[in-house]
Scaffold this active site. Structure first.
Site, mmCIF file in Angstrom:
data_model
loop_
_atom_site.group_PDB
_atom_site.id
_atom_site.type_symbol
_atom_site.label_atom_id
_atom_site.label_comp_id
_atom_site.label_asym_id
_atom_site.label_seq_id
_atom_site.Cartn_x
_atom_site.Cartn_y
_atom_site.Cartn_z
ATOM 1 C CB SER A 58 -0.851 -0.034 1.268
ATOM 2 O OG SER A 58 -1.457 1.205 1.496
ATOM 3 C CE LYS A 68 -1.552 -4.469 3.438
ATOM 4 N NZ LYS A 68 -1.867 -5.832 2.947
ATOM 5 C CE1 TYR A 90 -4.120 -3.019 5.673
ATOM 6 C CE2 TYR A 90 -3.502 -0.739 5.261
ATOM 7 C CZ TYR A 90 -3.855 -1.990 4.789
ATOM 8 O OH TYR A 90 -3.921 -2.208 3.418
#
Ligand code: NAD
Ligand code: WQD
Length: 341
Positions: A126, A155, A151
């Site tokens: 992302s 990644k 989150y």
């Protein structure tokens, strides 16, 4: 014989669109999903679009025994790993859920790949790894910044785990695709995004407001240092994004990777403000979106968009769909969901 690809999280938003593009490009696909954030009907949508059977395995990627059986049952040499929990806000409330699910899924898959001789993995990363960059647009050389949510941290950690694994096991290859803001739906309107509850993301909120499910869209901030004061993002059509996965898988299968681990920005190269997006939606659909300006949303960055020249050159991939077509597809999907004529 056709190449087969295992798609984890293949019942989800990006996974369904990617499965369609893989099948249309001539691959066989096996879908694995635990349906924690999706419905089996989404796989039915993919079957309808493609006319393909598509084996579906309901399994949790953190369940090594179940995953091992799937590795033994099907013959595949490549995996596209979408399965993850993805809500930034929820990850702040439930960090352990995010670390467990996102890291354990990946570790399980990589261990099975190593043990069973599966070589290639494409990973859903992302643009969140860049934080608020000092210089825009961001290239792949732009340094990552410390994550601002669990989150986002998963990644970054997952990218590093893949990099380290494929450099230690030289027969393995990994490509991380850093998505910017995926939006829109398949032109058939048979698959699309299925947000649960009140949407946190902009485009589902716009389409639900247009459908009358939400009264008014709140625009989070008009005092940013951007041309109209609202925040700027790089909105990428989900079908264009799906095609980038097909190209990434093909690159590894055909031995075109320049190194065992590569990563690419997947965006359009164009930044658009929230207000511009609302105006583009209204123009594309003829439907008004009631909206009001409210304060900034905590944790939001001001502006980001991608430099996509590396992906364009190296992958031979480019986003092609216009923002109007993309927003019209999001609206067609919303209407399909709500039975609106
Ligand atoms: P999604 O929630 O629609 O799809 C993810 C799918 O994975 C869901 O169907 C869910 O049921 C499944 N899943 C989750 N944990 C699982 C597990 N342990 N085992 C098996 N299945 C599991 O999300 P999406 O938008 O399609 O995102 C796909 C990937 O792309 C995610 O890794 C996400 O973090 C990443 N990503 C998404 C965006 C975005 O804005 N949508 C942006 C950047 C990156
Ligand atoms: C876009 C813009 C909002 C809702 C998130 C994740 C990121 C990535 C993509 C996974 C922002 C504004 C939104 C609304 C608004 N996902 N907005 N009113 O925040 O750029 O990125 O999804 O990796 O990690 O953080 O996307 O769609 O939530 O917001 O004004 O009701 O729309 O402030 O400027 P975001 P978004």
């Amino acid at each position: 014989m056709k190449e087969c690809v295992l798609v984890t999280g293949g019942a989800g938003y990006i996974g369904t669109h990617t499965t369609v593009e893989l099948i249309e490009a001539g691959y066989d696909v096996v879908v694995v999903d635990n349906l924690s954030n999706s419905e089996l009907a989404a796989v039915e949508g993919v079957r309808k679009i493609t006319g393909a059977e598509i084996p579906f395995e309901q399994a949790d990627c953190t369940d090594k025994e179940a995953m091992s059986r799937i590795f033994d049952r099907y013959k595949f040499n490549s995996i596209i790993h979408f399965a993850a929990s993805k809500a930034v806000g929820e990850s702040v409330q439930k960090p352990l859920l995010y670390y467990r699910n996102n890291l354990d899924s990946l570790l399980t898959i990589l261990e099975l790949m190593r043990d069973k001789g599966v070589r290639n993995i494409v990973f859903s990363s992302s643009c969140t790894v860049y934080g608020q960059p000092k210089v825009l647009p961001v290239t792949e050389q732009t340094p990552r910044q410390p994550a601002t949510s669990p989150y986002g941290n998963t990644k970054q950690i997952c990218e590093d785990i893949i990099r380290d694994t494929v450099s230690a096991h030289n027969e393995m290859y990994g490509i991380a695709l850093r998505y910017f803001n995926p939006i829109g739906a398949h032109p058939s309107a048979l698959i699309g995004e299925l947000p649960k509850g009140v949407p946190g993301n902009l485009v589902p909120f716009i389409t639900q407001t247009a459908a009358g499910i939400r009264e008014c869209l709140s625009i989070f901030g008009d005092d940013y240092d951007t041309p109209d004061g609202s925040a700027v993002r790089d909105y990428i059509d989900v079908v264009d994004l799906a095609r980038a996965h097909v190209v990434a898988v093909g690159r590894m299968i055909q031995g075109k990777s320049r190194s065992n681990y590569e990563f690419f920005n997947v965006g359009t190269g164009q930044g658009r403000s929230v207000l511009e997006l609302v105006a583009a939606f209204e123009k594309a659909t003829g439907v008004k979106v009631p909206h009001k300006i409210v304060g900034r949303r905590a944790g939001d960055i001001e502006k980001i968009w991608a430099d996509t020249s590396f992906a364009n050159q190296e992958l031979g991939w480019k986003a092609t769909r216009s923002i109007e077509d993309t927003l019209a597809s999001a609206w067609a999907w919303e209407k399909h969901l709500r039975n609106i004529k």
